[in-house]
Write a protein that holds these residues in place. Structure first.
Motif, PDB file in Angstrom:
ATOM      1  N   ALA A 393      26.526  13.182 -26.479  1.00 46.59           N
ATOM      2  CA  ALA A 393      26.752  11.903 -26.459  1.00 46.59           C
ATOM      3  C   ALA A 393      25.420  11.352 -25.727  1.00 46.59           C
ATOM      4  CB  ALA A 393      27.833  11.560 -25.630  1.00 46.59           C
ATOM      5  N   SER A 394      25.074  11.572 -24.764  1.00 47.57           N
ATOM      6  CA  SER A 394      23.509  11.486 -23.960  1.00 47.57           C
ATOM      7  C   SER A 394      22.802  11.444 -24.966  1.00 47.57           C
ATOM      8  CB  SER A 394      23.551  12.164 -22.838  1.00 47.57           C
ATOM      9  OG  SER A 394      22.346  11.864 -22.185  1.00 47.57           O
ATOM     10  N   GLN A 395      22.433  12.536 -25.894  1.00 44.25           N
ATOM     11  CA  GLN A 395      21.368  12.597 -26.778  1.00 44.25           C
ATOM     12  C   GLN A 395      21.246  11.449 -27.923  1.00 44.25           C
ATOM     13  OE1 GLN A 395      21.963  16.698 -27.761  1.00 44.25           O
ATOM     14  NE2 GLN A 395      20.169  17.526 -26.657  1.00 44.25           N
ATOM     15  N   LEU A 396      22.575  11.378 -28.296  1.00 46.33           N
ATOM     16  CA  LEU A 396      22.944  10.357 -29.398  1.00 46.33           C
ATOM     17  C   LEU A 396      22.584   8.744 -28.778  1.00 46.33           C
ATOM     18  CD1 LEU A 396      23.582   9.553 -32.341  1.00 46.33           C
ATOM     19  CD2 LEU A 396      26.065   9.528 -31.459  1.00 46.33           C
ATOM     20  N   SER A 397      22.969   8.723 -27.726  1.00 46.91           N
ATOM     21  CA  SER A 397      22.804   7.249 -27.163  1.00 46.91           C
ATOM     22  C   SER A 397      21.289   6.953 -26.655  1.00 46.91           C
ATOM     23  CB  SER A 397      23.356   7.122 -25.774  1.00 46.91           C
ATOM     24  OG  SER A 397      23.214   5.840 -25.206  1.00 46.91           O
ATOM     25  N   SER A 398      20.831   7.823 -26.070  1.00 48.89           N
ATOM     26  CA  SER A 398      19.377   7.682 -25.871  1.00 48.89           C
ATOM     27  C   SER A 398      18.251   7.848 -27.007  1.00 48.89           C
ATOM     28  CB  SER A 398      18.772   8.807 -24.563  1.00 48.89           C
ATOM     29  OG  SER A 398      18.875  10.095 -25.124  1.00 48.89           O
ATOM     30  N   GLY A 399      18.731   8.630 -27.976  1.00 54.74           N
ATOM     31  CA  GLY A 399      17.911   8.754 -29.169  1.00 54.74           C
ATOM     32  C   GLY A 399      18.124   7.529 -29.979  1.00 54.74           C
ATOM     33  N   SER A 400      19.469   6.880 -29.789  1.00 63.02           N
ATOM     34  CA  SER A 400      19.479   5.533 -30.774  1.00 63.02           C
ATOM     35  C   SER A 400      18.598   4.541 -30.177  1.00 63.02           C
ATOM     36  CB  SER A 400      21.129   5.345 -30.970  1.00 63.02           C
ATOM     37  OG  SER A 400      21.736   6.326 -31.555  1.00 63.02           O
ATOM     38  N   ILE A 401      18.667   4.462 -28.865  1.00 60.64           N
ATOM     39  CA  ILE A 401      18.335   3.238 -28.294  1.00 60.64           C
ATOM     40  C   ILE A 401      16.738   3.577 -28.431  1.00 60.64           C
ATOM     41  CG2 ILE A 401      17.500   2.370 -25.947  1.00 60.64           C
ATOM     42  CD1 ILE A 401      20.389   2.871 -25.030  1.00 60.64           C
ATOM     43  N   ASN A 402      16.115   4.485 -28.290  1.00 57.50           N
ATOM     44  CA  ASN A 402      14.891   4.561 -28.295  1.00 57.50           C
ATOM     45  C   ASN A 402      14.278   4.392 -29.734  1.00 57.50           C
ATOM     46  OD1 ASN A 402      14.401   5.929 -25.808  1.00 57.50           O
ATOM     47  ND2 ASN A 402      14.532   7.919 -26.616  1.00 57.50           N
ATOM     48  N   PRO A 436      11.309  -8.180 -26.206  1.00 56.47           N
ATOM     49  CA  PRO A 436      12.670  -7.526 -26.382  1.00 56.47           C
ATOM     50  C   PRO A 436      12.928  -6.596 -25.133  1.00 56.47           C
ATOM     51  CG  PRO A 436      11.120  -6.484 -27.491  1.00 56.47           C
ATOM     52  CD  PRO A 436      10.340  -7.553 -26.868  1.00 56.47           C
ATOM     53  N   LEU A 437      14.313  -6.348 -25.068  1.00 53.45           N
ATOM     54  CA  LEU A 437      14.720  -5.357 -23.762  1.00 53.45           C
ATOM     55  C   LEU A 437      14.419  -3.885 -24.311  1.00 53.45           C
ATOM     56  CD1 LEU A 437      16.305  -5.530 -21.459  1.00 53.45           C
ATOM     57  CD2 LEU A 437      18.405  -5.050 -22.646  1.00 53.45           C
ATOM     58  N   VAL A 438      13.335  -3.416 -23.627  1.00 53.91           N
ATOM     59  CA  VAL A 438      12.718  -2.144 -23.901  1.00 53.91           C
ATOM     60  C   VAL A 438      12.715  -1.504 -22.591  1.00 53.91           C
ATOM     61  CG1 VAL A 438      10.856  -0.810 -24.862  1.00 53.91           C
ATOM     62  CG2 VAL A 438      12.009  -2.599 -26.484  1.00 53.91           C
ATOM     63  N   THR A 439      12.914  -0.134 -22.500  1.00 49.97           N
ATOM     64  CA  THR A 439      12.371   0.637 -21.188  1.00 49.97           C
ATOM     65  C   THR A 439      11.442   1.717 -21.703  1.00 49.97           C
ATOM     66  OG1 THR A 439      14.655   0.199 -20.355  1.00 49.97           O
ATOM     67  CG2 THR A 439      13.367   1.950 -19.466  1.00 49.97           C
ATOM     68  N   ALA A 440      10.572   1.804 -21.053  1.00 51.00           N
ATOM     69  CA  ALA A 440       9.534   2.961 -21.478  1.00 51.00           C
ATOM     70  C   ALA A 440       8.874   3.314 -20.062  1.00 51.00           C
ATOM     71  CB  ALA A 440       8.415   2.208 -22.523  1.00 51.00           C
ATOM     72  N   SER A 441       7.527   4.016 -20.407  1.00 55.39           N
ATOM     73  CA  SER A 441       6.793   4.596 -19.347  1.00 55.39           C
ATOM     74  C   SER A 441       5.500   4.146 -19.543  1.00 55.39           C
ATOM     75  CB  SER A 441       6.751   6.370 -19.012  1.00 55.39           C
ATOM     76  OG  SER A 441       8.219   6.385 -18.784  1.00 55.39           O
ATOM     77  N   CYS A 442       4.352   4.190 -18.626  1.00 54.25           N
ATOM     78  CA  CYS A 442       3.067   3.752 -18.687  1.00 54.25           C
ATOM     79  C   CYS A 442       2.396   4.242 -17.561  1.00 54.25           C
ATOM     80  CB  CYS A 442       2.734   2.463 -19.388  1.00 54.25           C
ATOM     81  SG  CYS A 442       3.008   1.531 -17.819  1.00 54.25           S
TER      82      CYS A 442
END
Length: 472
Positions: A393-402, A436-442
């Motif tokens: 479920a976690s992999q599906l959720s995070s993968g979908s959002i990404n 847009p609502l996006v979470t990422a790293s930099c």
């Protein structure tokens, strides 16, 4: 915090995203449909008629608008000493027989999965949105919990029994919140005061909740995707307290019977606590000595960007959740740290596998009867089944959002965006764009601190892999 929306409108991007989301499902081994024997068994399934008839009690359900898989229905009364809560839970064990095709498929799935391109249910629709669902106007077998509360909201007694019920009305959160705010009569009229009393009990126990804003992938009628963030309505928090209270009562019954399955989470260790306290000081929102971390989290102003960073940092205090079974000596560490009490999952059997075991164990314990052999012998298998499904479920959720995030940014590579810095480690920041609502790293400069706003440039966005890159 207002909802921010960014639509994915380019047809090429939509097609690429659909293909990427489909590929994600395949890579995780998520089934498209139920096998024919499972569907046939669901259509033929019947449950034994309960001896107790509670259809004269005006139960109501409260869920997101449009829901069909209705696990819970409530009825609330004021008493001379406080309140009485009746909480009916869908009788999934009555329809899903141990050793059958539905049972085997449910064990394989573990829980209902929520994907950007559709829901993958734990049980066939004939069960989850039909025979077992507590739909209004329908006679249904259910496990009915009766919980007595004193005037402070403390639970004084509980029991669970199998009975016929009939929900009178299907409520949804926004409309019911508006009705309560306007002082209108409602089956949920007492939910505010009961919920608030239970929240105070949670505070007194030392319970804690992150209450991070929900991030949801929304797909409109035209097939456009967007990511929305929203805060839960107060009524959702009050309603959640009914479920938490029932879960604590379930754990109590199991511990008394010396058999069952608990939802566990260890208390944060001193290293995690010290690290979190240090980060709150750096954010300018210090967590003072002697203050319970739940009380600190409840006091944060959700409109302050620094509070979002503090809540993100607090995730480190809520790790290690799992399930522990026992048949005899209760497990060590039986307290769920965030709840601050022993706790069990029993209120969502249409959507979560473990609840089926919890319900039959509690019903037996409450009546003084024997736990069914199928439940007792298979209890040790459930934690691993749930752990595997939770991972998926976690992999599906995070993968979908990404993938949706990458699609939203696909044609905006090279643009600059304001972003809130959530946390910084070794020169790398976790950032959140708002539109847009996006979470990422930099990578960021050494003097950049969590809780501040910086400007970043979108360097890449790949829908196939669901990766985005930013430069500061």
């Amino acid at each position: 915090m207002p909802t921010r929306r960014a639509h994915l409108t380019a047809s090429t991007a939509q097609g690429s995203l659909a293909a990427s989301l489909a590929a994600l499902r395949v890579s995780l081994g998520i089934p498209d449909d139920f096998p024919p024997d499972v569907l046939a068994e669901a259509l033929a399934a019947t449950a034994d008629a309960p001896q107790l008839d509670l259809r004269d009690i005006p139960f109501a359900t409260l869920d997101p608008a449009g829901s069909r898989d209705l696990d819970q229905a409530f009825q609330l009364d004021r008493t001379a000493s406080g309140w009485r809560v009746r909480y009916a839970i869908a009788d999934v064990p009555g329809f899903v027989q141990s050793g059958g095709a539905m049972d085997a498929e449910a064990r394989r799935r573990g829980q209902t999965l929520y994907a950007a391109d559709g829901t993958v249910p734990l049980h066939p629709v004939a069960i989850s949105e039909g025979k077992a669902s507590l739909l209004p106007g329908e006679d249904r077998p259910a496990f009915v919990w009766t919980l007595e509360l004193d005037s402070d909201g403390a639970e004084t007694s509980h029991r669970v029994e199998r009975a016929w019920v009939r929900s009178r009305v299907q409520l949804d959160y926004p409309a019911t919140q508006a009705a309560l705010d306007a002082g209108q009569d409602s089956p949920a009229a007492l939910l505010r005061e009961i919920g608030m009393a239970r929240l105070e009990q949670e505070r007194l126990r030392g319970g804690a909740s992150l209450n991070l804003p929900d991030e949801e992938i929304v797909r409109d009628a035209s097939g456009n995707y967007r990511i929305e963030r929203r805060r839960t309505l107060p009524i959702e928090d009050w309603n959640a307290q009914l479920s938490l209270m029932t879960g604590m009562a379930a754990a109590s019954l199991m511990l008394e019977a010396e058999v069952g399955i608990l939802r566990t989470m260890p208390a944060p260790d001193e290293k995690s606590i010290d690290a979190f306290r240090t980060r709150t000081i750096a954010l300018g929102l210090p967590w003072r000595e002697g203050q319970a971390y739940g009380e600190y989290l409840r006091g944060l102003d959700r409109n302050d960007p620094r509070a979002l960073a503090a809540l993100q940092a607090a995730v480190s205090l809520f790790r290690g959740a799992g399930y522990a079974t026992f048949d005899g000596e209760p497990p060590a560490g039986s307290v769920q740290a965030a709840v601050a009490a022993p706790y069990a999952h029993v209120t969502a059997p249409l959507r979560r596998l473990v609840d089926r075991w919890g319900l039959v164990v509690c019903a037996a314990a409450s009546s003084g009867g024997a736990v069914p052999d199928w439940a007792r012998t298979s209890l040790p298998l459930v934690p691993d089944l749930m752990a595997e499904s939770t991972k998926k479920a976690s992999q599906l959720s995070s993968g979908s959002i990404n993938r949706v995030e990458a699609a939203l940014l696909r044609h905006r590579v090279g643009e600059r965006f304001p972003a809130i810095v959530l946390e910084v480690f070794d020169g790398k920041a976790r950032i959140q764009l708002t539109d847009p609502l996006v979470t990422a790293s930099c990578r960021v400069a050494p003097d950049v601190a969590a809780g501040t706003t910086i400007t970043v440039t979108c360097a890449a966005a790949d829908i196939v892999t669901g990766t985005v890159a930013f430069d500061s």
